[in-house]
Design an enzyme around this catalytic site. Structure first.
Site, short mmCIF file in Angstrom:
data_model
loop_
_atom_site.label_atom_id
_atom_site.label_comp_id
_atom_site.label_asym_id
_atom_site.label_seq_id
_atom_site.Cartn_x
_atom_site.Cartn_y
_atom_site.Cartn_z
N CYS A 1 -8.51 14.41 -1.60
CA CYS A 1 -7.30 13.64 -1.91
C CYS A 1 -7.43 12.85 -3.21
O CYS A 1 -6.65 13.00 -4.14
CB CYS A 1 -6.97 12.70 -0.75
N GLY B 1 -1.34 -18.57 19.51
CA GLY B 1 -1.59 -19.07 18.17
C GLY B 1 -0.49 -18.83 17.17
O GLY B 1 -0.74 -18.80 15.97
N HIS C 1 0.68 -7.75 9.06
CA HIS C 1 0.58 -8.31 7.71
C HIS C 1 -0.65 -7.81 6.97
O HIS C 1 -0.99 -8.33 5.91
CB HIS C 1 0.60 -9.84 7.78
#
Length: 303
Positions: free
Chosen positions: A243, A280, A206
């Site tokens: 870049c 968890g 995430h």
């Protein structure tokens, strides 16, 4: 028992198939398209079958917070009353379980850890699903708090202020000793990296509030401040060679697709593992939750 192929496990078990606009995005449980269809069916007096007992109860409801599935009233009442119970082992029970865990780890060849918000409550970061009667000092989970309750504060600020807790440090020690091979985490708090786990040994599904990613070349840059911002683009640019691509924070919003590179790495580690330490997490947010489940089904050892 026949293990489902990964491609099957990653798809919705109820939707119309590839034509569904959410097909495959929310894993084995009902996808959002099915949730919408269930709501329409209930409104029309034709509720879907209960995910637990199969009964079609017009008084049932969809679990919008976690599984996205439909439950009859009886099963929902049981599910709602049981899911937030906190269990505490006696000293003897805890000792016996620690011995069993040590035995399992000693016999495993590729140990993986799968972590969720619960491992960071000891570091002062509130989780999402703990009930209103929780014993945790961080209080009820953010999704379980009554709307009238006092806010626990900005969770992103909690992440910035937090330092690794006991679980993070134990996992870091296991990795340094060569026992733990990889960590798949649903957390965005960056505490695994702060504990000494390198990015190569992590799959942060995430994202990480301290990491921004180049939209052009994919290079990642770890900061000492929260990079989450409205719109996604942070206003900074890639520092890799010439870049100069725009940088975007790495956080993944609810309903967004997981980064394919990280997802593929996590699945590669999942397929290599023969033991997963699930810590968890309620193991309900798909597709991430399918990884520890897949390992458990493939390498079941203890009843």
């Amino acid at each position: 028992f026949q293990l489902e192929p990964r491609s099957v496990a990653m798809s919705c078990g109820q939707c119309c198939g590839l034509g569904c606009r959410y097909h495959g995005r929310h894993g084995h449980r009902s996808c959002l398209g099915c949730q919408e269809a269930a709501a329409v069916a209930i409104a029309n007096g034709k509720p879907p079958a209960c995910a637990q007992c199969g009964r079609r109860d017009p008084k049932g409801r969809v679990d919008e917070r976690q599984t996205k599935e439909f439950y009859c009233l009886a099963c929902w009442s049981s599910y709602e009353s049981d899911r937030l119970i906190e269990y505490f082992d006696s000293e003897a029970e805890l000792h016996a379980k620690c011995q069993q865990l040590a035995e399992m780890i000693s016999q495993a060849r590729h140990v993986l850890a799968f972590t969720g918000a619960g491992i960071s409550t000891g570091a002062g970061i509130a989780d999402f699903r703990s009930g209103t009667n929780t014993s945790l000092p961080t209080g009820p989970g953010l999704w379980e708090r009554p709307k009238s309750s006092t806010s626990p504060g900005n969770i992103l600020e909690q992440c910035v202020q937090a330092t690794p807790g006991r679980t993070h440090l134990v996992l870091s020690r296991l990795w340094k000793d060569g026992i733990l091979k990889h960590i798949i985490s649903q957390n965005v708090d960056g505490l695994h990296r702060k504990s000494g786990i390198p990015a190569a040994a992590l799959s942060e599904l995430h994202g990480n509030i301290f990491v921004e990613r180049c939209t052009k070349c994919g290079a990642e840059f770890e900061r000492n401040f929260n990079t989450i911002c409205s719109g996604g683009l942070t206003g900074r640019f890639c520092e890799r060679g010439a870049c100069q691509g725009p940088l975007r924070h790495s956080g993944v919003g609810f309903g967004d697709d997981l980064p394919q590179k990280i997802l593929h790495r996590a699945w590669a580690q999942t397929e290599a593992a023969d033991l997963c330490l699930a810590l968890g997490s309620s193991i309900t947010v798909t597709p991430a939750s399918e990884m520890p489940t897949w390992i458990a089904r493939r390498h079941a050892r203890f009843p």
